[in-house]
Design a protein around this motif. Structure first.
Motif, PDB file in Angstrom:
ATOM      1  N   SER A  63      -8.743 -11.491  -2.737  1.00 34.18           N
ATOM      2  CA  SER A  63      -7.541 -11.985  -2.752  1.00 34.18           C
ATOM      3  C   SER A  63      -6.285 -11.378  -3.074  1.00 34.18           C
ATOM      4  CB  SER A  63      -7.660 -13.552  -3.192  1.00 34.18           C
ATOM      5  OG  SER A  63      -8.608 -14.348  -2.714  1.00 34.18           O
ATOM      6  N   GLU A  64      -6.457 -10.935  -4.362  1.00 34.65           N
ATOM      7  CA  GLU A  64      -5.409  -9.923  -4.831  1.00 34.65           C
ATOM      8  C   GLU A  64      -5.231  -8.561  -4.295  1.00 34.65           C
ATOM      9  OE1 GLU A  64      -4.221  -8.570  -9.322  1.00 34.65           O
ATOM     10  OE2 GLU A  64      -5.870  -9.920  -9.169  1.00 34.65           O
ATOM     11  N   GLY A  65      -6.173  -8.023  -4.138  1.00 38.07           N
ATOM     12  CA  GLY A  65      -6.136  -6.755  -3.702  1.00 38.07           C
ATOM     13  C   GLY A  65      -5.664  -5.627  -4.624  1.00 38.07           C
ATOM     14  N   CYS A  66      -5.428  -4.239  -4.263  1.00 36.52           N
ATOM     15  CA  CYS A  66      -4.638  -3.457  -5.207  1.00 36.52           C
ATOM     16  C   CYS A  66      -3.270  -3.347  -4.875  1.00 36.52           C
ATOM     17  CB  CYS A  66      -5.471  -1.924  -4.755  1.00 36.52           C
ATOM     18  SG  CYS A  66      -7.116  -2.063  -5.435  1.00 36.52           S
ATOM     19  N   THR A  67      -2.584  -2.752  -5.772  1.00 35.54           N
ATOM     20  CA  THR A  67      -1.050  -2.527  -5.713  1.00 35.54           C
ATOM     21  C   THR A  67      -0.524  -1.121  -5.970  1.00 35.54           C
ATOM     22  OG1 THR A  67      -0.820  -4.817  -6.274  1.00 35.54           O
ATOM     23  CG2 THR A  67       1.408  -3.459  -6.304  1.00 35.54           C
ATOM     24  N   LEU A  68       0.242  -0.596  -5.006  1.00 33.89           N
ATOM     25  CA  LEU A  68       0.780   0.765  -5.278  1.00 33.89           C
ATOM     26  C   LEU A  68       2.250   0.800  -5.775  1.00 33.89           C
ATOM     27  CD1 LEU A  68       0.857   4.019  -5.030  1.00 33.89           C
ATOM     28  CD2 LEU A  68       1.304   3.678  -2.619  1.00 33.89           C
ATOM     29  N   ASP A  69       2.345   1.531  -6.823  1.00 35.12           N
ATOM     30  CA  ASP A  69       3.972   1.605  -7.335  1.00 35.12           C
ATOM     31  C   ASP A  69       4.349   2.951  -6.527  1.00 35.12           C
ATOM     32  OD1 ASP A  69       6.218   2.454  -8.512  1.00 35.12           O
ATOM     33  OD2 ASP A  69       5.820   1.377 -10.236  1.00 35.12           O
ATOM     34  N   LYS A  70       4.960   2.878  -5.544  1.00 35.17           N
ATOM     35  CA  LYS A  70       5.519   4.101  -4.824  1.00 35.17           C
ATOM     36  C   LYS A  70       6.100   5.069  -5.592  1.00 35.17           C
ATOM     37  CE  LYS A  70       4.890   2.192  -0.267  1.00 35.17           C
ATOM     38  NZ  LYS A  70       5.385   1.864   0.967  1.00 35.17           N
ATOM     39  N   THR A  71       6.866   4.704  -6.682  1.00 37.32           N
ATOM     40  CA  THR A  71       7.773   5.479  -7.375  1.00 37.32           C
ATOM     41  C   THR A  71       7.156   6.297  -8.416  1.00 37.32           C
ATOM     42  OG1 THR A  71       9.452   3.723  -7.502  1.00 37.32           O
ATOM     43  CG2 THR A  71       9.649   5.531  -9.003  1.00 37.32           C
ATOM     44  N   THR A  72       5.951   5.628  -8.836  1.00 34.18           N
ATOM     45  CA  THR A  72       5.116   6.437  -9.758  1.00 34.18           C
ATOM     46  C   THR A  72       3.989   6.854  -9.404  1.00 34.18           C
ATOM     47  OG1 THR A  72       3.915   4.589 -10.561  1.00 34.18           O
ATOM     48  CG2 THR A  72       5.980   5.194 -11.858  1.00 34.18           C
ATOM     49  N   HIS A  73       3.502   6.404  -7.911  1.00 31.82           N
ATOM     50  CA  HIS A  73       2.303   6.707  -7.475  1.00 31.82           C
ATOM     51  C   HIS A  73       0.958   6.230  -8.071  1.00 31.82           C
ATOM     52  CE1 HIS A  73       4.429   9.405  -4.555  1.00 31.82           C
ATOM     53  NE2 HIS A  73       4.689  10.010  -5.798  1.00 31.82           N
ATOM     54  N   GLU A  74       1.210   5.263  -8.932  1.00 36.09           N
ATOM     55  CA  GLU A  74       0.010   4.560  -9.646  1.00 36.09           C
ATOM     56  C   GLU A  74      -0.466   3.253  -8.943  1.00 36.09           C
ATOM     57  OE1 GLU A  74      -1.242   5.852 -12.343  1.00 36.09           O
ATOM     58  OE2 GLU A  74      -0.004   7.669 -12.196  1.00 36.09           O
ATOM     59  N   VAL A  75      -1.667   3.064  -8.974  1.00 32.98           N
ATOM     60  CA  VAL A  75      -2.386   1.836  -8.345  1.00 32.98           C
ATOM     61  C   VAL A  75      -2.923   0.933  -9.457  1.00 32.98           C
ATOM     62  CG1 VAL A  75      -4.410   1.160  -6.975  1.00 32.98           C
ATOM     63  CG2 VAL A  75      -2.794   3.198  -6.349  1.00 32.98           C
ATOM     64  N   THR A  76      -2.523  -0.175  -9.314  1.00 29.39           N
ATOM     65  CA  THR A  76      -3.124  -1.324 -10.287  1.00 29.39           C
ATOM     66  C   THR A  76      -4.270  -2.053  -9.325  1.00 29.39           C
ATOM     67  OG1 THR A  76      -0.883  -1.549 -11.301  1.00 29.39           O
ATOM     68  CG2 THR A  76      -2.597  -3.322 -11.552  1.00 29.39           C
ATOM     69  N   THR A  77      -5.435  -1.891 -10.070  1.00 35.74           N
ATOM     70  CA  THR A  77      -6.485  -2.795  -9.509  1.00 35.74           C
ATOM     71  C   THR A  77      -6.361  -4.398  -9.634  1.00 35.74           C
ATOM     72  OG1 THR A  77      -7.731  -2.104 -11.455  1.00 35.74           O
ATOM     73  CG2 THR A  77      -7.987  -0.639  -9.444  1.00 35.74           C
ATOM     74  N   PRO A  78      -7.222  -4.980  -9.013  1.00 38.80           N
ATOM     75  CA  PRO A  78      -7.046  -6.605  -9.227  1.00 38.80           C
ATOM     76  C   PRO A  78      -7.394  -6.933 -10.638  1.00 38.80           C
ATOM     77  CG  PRO A  78      -8.544  -6.111  -7.298  1.00 38.80           C
ATOM     78  CD  PRO A  78      -8.128  -4.643  -7.915  1.00 38.80           C
ATOM     79  N   LYS A  79      -6.905  -8.155 -11.041  1.00 38.15           N
ATOM     80  CA  LYS A  79      -6.998  -8.624 -12.462  1.00 38.15           C
ATOM     81  C   LYS A  79      -8.700  -8.468 -13.001  1.00 38.15           C
ATOM     82  CE  LYS A  79      -6.003 -12.682 -15.137  1.00 38.15           C
ATOM     83  NZ  LYS A  79      -5.608 -14.000 -15.554  1.00 38.15           N
ATOM     84  N   GLY A  80      -8.855  -8.228 -13.988  1.00 37.72           N
ATOM     85  CA  GLY A  80     -10.110  -8.033 -14.638  1.00 37.72           C
ATOM     86  C   GLY A  80     -11.001  -6.866 -14.206  1.00 37.72           C
ATOM     87  N   PHE A  81     -10.687  -6.040 -13.022  1.00 41.23           N
ATOM     88  CA  PHE A  81     -11.561  -4.972 -12.531  1.00 41.23           C
ATOM     89  C   PHE A  81     -11.446  -3.733 -13.973  1.00 41.23           C
ATOM     90  CE2 PHE A  81     -12.083  -4.367  -7.985  1.00 41.23           C
ATOM     91  CZ  PHE A  81     -12.287  -5.971  -7.819  1.00 41.23           C
ATOM     92  N   LYS A  82     -10.084  -3.560 -14.449  1.00 35.30           N
ATOM     93  CA  LYS A  82     -10.288  -2.464 -15.520  1.00 35.30           C
ATOM     94  C   LYS A  82     -10.987  -2.822 -16.792  1.00 35.30           C
ATOM     95  CE  LYS A  82      -6.846  -0.214 -18.231  1.00 35.30           C
ATOM     96  NZ  LYS A  82      -5.438   0.221 -18.740  1.00 35.30           N
TER      97      LYS A  82
END
Length: 601
Positions: A63-82
């Motif tokens: 449901s949440e998926g991954c999120t890209l910060d286009k400024t930093t090129h960093e990706v945040t994975t869904p809650k709990g994955f890390k």
């Protein structure tokens, strides 16, 4: 909310009662002391990790998926994955079957393969992060320089860093001979150091926040490289450069520029990657990158089959539980749940057909996958050269079947599971529609299933006049000779024997047609692979049925064995017969496909 129970009983049945893997593994020096209790204990703990840590994140991660910060090129994975990944590393799971020289636990590959089936059943999207890392480990272990191994393998082994494989470009997928990414030598730098420039797409786990460094294995061309696939080299390109003391240095210009908006596996970051003069080091020999990358690609193909195996199992489990509870109509032969206003849908024959299809595909796929894993252990480490060669040949033959047959079956099985749920299967909350979406990619990536079929028929069978196929066929012949006089095995052995005989004639016929017109391979290959897949499944179902029948005859009342016989009986009666129609369509020739310009105008 879906649930997942690790299929440990069936795994242990295949490992110890059907294949007797400990005997094979004990013949390998580094596994001489391994015993069944140790292997079972590892898998039991692995099953707990999968069901208790990663499975609860599957639906929410989708449901949440991954999120890209286009400024930093960093990706945040869904809650709990890390956090789940940190537990995975802390538990030593990344090192399970890795070389002790680099901090690994040295367990056989088959242990890792069984563990990963459970991880895939629990959460395929999450599992792809460490799964690709293991492939990168294998490629570097086989082809890396001493310096590369010293610097990167301990980190990949521990799971502290992760890895990817960067092949696909916007204009080319399977046809890697068309790739344009360039590698230019760096003046004054150590030999083998290059700057890599180009664009890659569809890079699974290509960017994320689960580990401080990502080791990209990138295919690119040297300035003087020959055209086509013979001019491809492989490079190690880390997200962060590594200092001499092993600490992380400057950020390498290898950036995620976008995330694909996908049908499924939303929890995995499928990245678009731009390399802008990123520093990389050559892996293996110049212009022979595909040979090095194939180590990772073949591991990935076995891994993708394992992904669909996991999804087949979890979809079956949830559909079975639902079918036992969902009340709908009455049995045609009269009420079965007389104290209820309707019968549970499991009483209906077609519901059982769908459930048994998924169950048979899971159990057949598990037997084939475990067998291939043991063959790979023998191919890599057995002290007898002939055993290594024979095992290597069998793995090469079965790899495209594992990838294509199990993933085709997995998509069918997850669709059946969704159908069992009816309208409730079409909504997100029950979880089963996610299995369908996730399963669909497995038929496409790591070489589409048509490519796998061409590989099987063209390279693995016809290229050596069926020699490898006959090598596996000898195992089938031995089983037929052993069980052919056993009347209780007739319903399993007779169909297997008939298909084994037909397979020789079928292969020869396609080969003669292909000699006159190579396009005949393309016309027949997909059907041919499914026939070959059924030949392999039939062999293993016959072996499993033989073990189960002997247990029953000895007085063992464990219902597991009766269930195994009933599943084998269903497989031979309802699924195996498609081989007849497949051989007929394959034999129809390629003209009805290619002489169709008017139809496709």
């Amino acid at each position: 909310m879906p649930s997942y129970t690790p299929p440990l009983r069936d795994m242990q049945f295949v490992l110890h009662e059907v294949l007797n893997v400990i005997e094979d593994l004990n013949a390998i020096p580094q596994h001489a002391d391994l015993d069944a209790d140790t292997l079972n204990a590892v898998l039991e703990e692995g099953g707990k990790f999968a069901s208790e840590v990663t499975q609860p994140l599957n639906l929410s991660g989708d449901s949440e998926g991954c999120t890209l910060d286009k400024t930093t090129h960093e990706v945040t994975t869904p809650k709990g994955f890390k956090e789940a990944y940190a537990q995975y590393v802390e538990g030593g799971w990344a090192a399970l079957s890795c070389d002790p020289e680099y901090g690994g636990q040295g367990l056989p590959f088959v242990a890792n393969q069984c563990f990963y089936e459970m991880l895939n059943g629990a959460n395929q999207a999450w599992t792809m992060y460490p799964g690709l890392s293991h492939g990168a480990y294998e490629a570097l272990h086989a082809h890396g320089t001493d310096e590369q191994k010293k610097t990167f393998l301990p980190k990949l082994t521990s799971g502290e860093w992760t890895g990817t494989m960067c092949l696909t470009e916007p204009h080319c997928g399977t046809d890697l001979g068309l790739l344009r990414t360039k590698a230019e030598p760096v003046a004054g730098a150590p030999e083998g150091t290059y700057k890599i420039t180009g664009n890659k797409i569809f890079i699974s786990a290509g960017e994320h926040d689960m580990a401080p460094n990502i080791v990209h294995l990138v295919l690119a061309r040297l300035p003087d490289a020959p055209k086509g696939s013979k001019g491809i080299s492989l490079f190690l390109v880390p997200k962060f450069l590594v200092n001499a003391d092993g600490s992380l240095g400057a950020r390498n210009p290898v950036f995620c520029t976008g995330l694909e908006h996908k049908m499924g596996i939303h929890g995995n970051a499928t990245a678009q990657i731009a390399l802008d003069g990123a520093v990389g080091t050559l892996v293996g020999e110049p212009n022979k990158g595909l040979q090095a990358m194939f180590v990772m690609m073949n591991a990935a193909r076995l891994g993708v089959g394992n992904q669909s195996l996991g999804l087949t199992e979890v979809a079956y489990q949830n559909a079975l539980a639902y079918a036992k509870e969902r009340l709908q109509m009455r049995s045609l032969s009269g009420p079965k749940a007389k104290d209820q206003p309707a019968d549970p849908i499991i009483v209906h024959p077609d519901v059982r057909k769908m459930l048994l299809t998924a169950k048979a595909y899971a159990e057949g796929g598990r037997a084939m996958s475990i067998y291939c894993a043991v063959m790979l252990d023998k191919a890599l480490h057995h002290p007898d050269e002939k055993v290594r060669k024979d095992s290597e040949d069998v793995v090469a033959l079965l790899t495209p079947i594992v990838k294509a047959f199990i993933t085709d079956n997995g998509f069918a099985a997850t669709n059946h599971a969704m159908q069992v749920f009816g309208g409730h299967g079409y909504i997100h909350e029950t979880g089963v529609e996610q299995y369908v979406r996730d399963a669909r990619i497995n038929m496409i990536y790591e070489g589409t299933n048509t490519v796998q079929s061409l590989d099987l028929l063209g390279r693995k069978v016809l290229a050596n006049q069926g020699a490898t196929l006959r090598k596996f066929g000898k195992q089938i012949e031995a089983l037929i000779a052993e069980e052919g006089v056993n009347e209780k095995m007739a319903e399993f052995i007779n169909p297997l024997a008939v298909l084994a005989d037909q397979m020789t004639k079928f292969t020869t016929e396609i080969g003669f047609k292909a000699f006159a017109n190579p396009d005949e391979v393309g016309g027949a290959s997909v059907d041919y692979l499914r026939v070959a897949g059924h030949l392999v499944f039939a062999y293993f179902f016959a072996r499993m049925a033989s073990v189960a029948l002997k247990k029953i005859a000895s007085g063992d009342t464990d219902p597991f064995y009766l269930a195994k016989v009933q599943t084998a009986r269903f497989y031979f009666a309802r699924l195996f017969p498609e081989t007849a129609s497949l051989m007929r369509t394959a034999r129809s020739g390629v003209a009805n496909l290619l002489d169709t310009d008017a139809a496709l105008a």
